[in-house]
Motif scaffolding. Structure first.
Motif: not given
Length: 214
Positions: A37-40, A132-135, A160-166
């Motif tokens: 999601d948009a909150n990573r 579950l944050p992406l960190a 696949a991972a949709a919305g993965l930050p750059a």
């Protein structure tokens, strides 16, 4: 759930014990879509499993109550409910970690079953029990800890991972079973005798999607 009677024939193919055989008897081609999601944070895992024709025919025979060689909506729902209950103790073959620590997942509300080209197709969604944050490194593996069912991702694009930050990287890891066994022989032997129904060491064999974020 320990099924009894005729139903056991189909369900035990998915939920058998390690003692019944330490190599796969059931095969499924899989697809995993991770939604960020948009909150990573990891929002949803979407699973799709397409089973081999032999297992699919077994399910057809077990749940085709009107003997018309077709599973209608009610029969498909019955199969999905049975498999849902049987896989609960195995966390639906999911192994999710964050920096090496296990992440609890909510059980799927339901499994959706269909038949396509003589193959049983199961779809379901799960969410992390807590945010579950992406960190650091988030690892998502799919594997049967009883070694009875082979969940196969035929190519890396099937994870696949949709919305993965750059700022995040994505890699699919496919462990070599012979190497994993050689490196963990004693631990696997000990785990078999202490817990023959399955072991969390299955994660060393799991094909997994690793998301690493700064």
């Amino acid at each position: 759930m320990r099924p009894t009677g005729a139903m056991a024939g189909a369900v035990l193919l998915l939920a058998s014990t390690l003692a019944a055989g330490a190599h796969p008897h059931v095969f499924a081609e899989a697809k995993l879509d991770v939604e960020v999601d948009a909150n990573r944070t990891v929002k949803t895992l979407r699973h799709l499993w397409r089973f081999d024709e032999l297992f699919s025919s077994t399910v057809l025979m077990e749940f085709d109550k009107n003997s018309d060689l077709v599973l209608d909506a009610n029969e498909l729902d019955a199969a999905a409910l049975t498999i849902h209950a049987s896989l609960a103790e195995y966390n639906y073959f999911q192994m999710v970690t964050a920096d090496g620590k296990d992440v609890a997942m909510k059980p799927p509300a339901r499994l959706v079953a269909s038949f396509e080209n003589n193959q049983l197709v199961m779809q379901f969604e799960t969410q992390p029990a807590a945010t579950l944050p992406l960190a650091g490194k988030v690892s998502i593996g799919v594997y049967d800890p009883t070694f009875y069912t082979a969940i196969e991702f035929t190519d890396d694009d099937k994870m696949a991972a949709a919305g993965l930050p750059a700022s995040c990287s994505r890699v699919v890891v496919r462990p070599d079973p012979d190497v994993a066994i050689a490196q963990n022989q004693k631990r696997l032997t000990d785990a078999f005798f202490t817990d023959p129904t399955g072991t969390n060491l299955a994660k060393i064999f799991a094909t997994r999607l690793e998301l690493t974020c700064a």
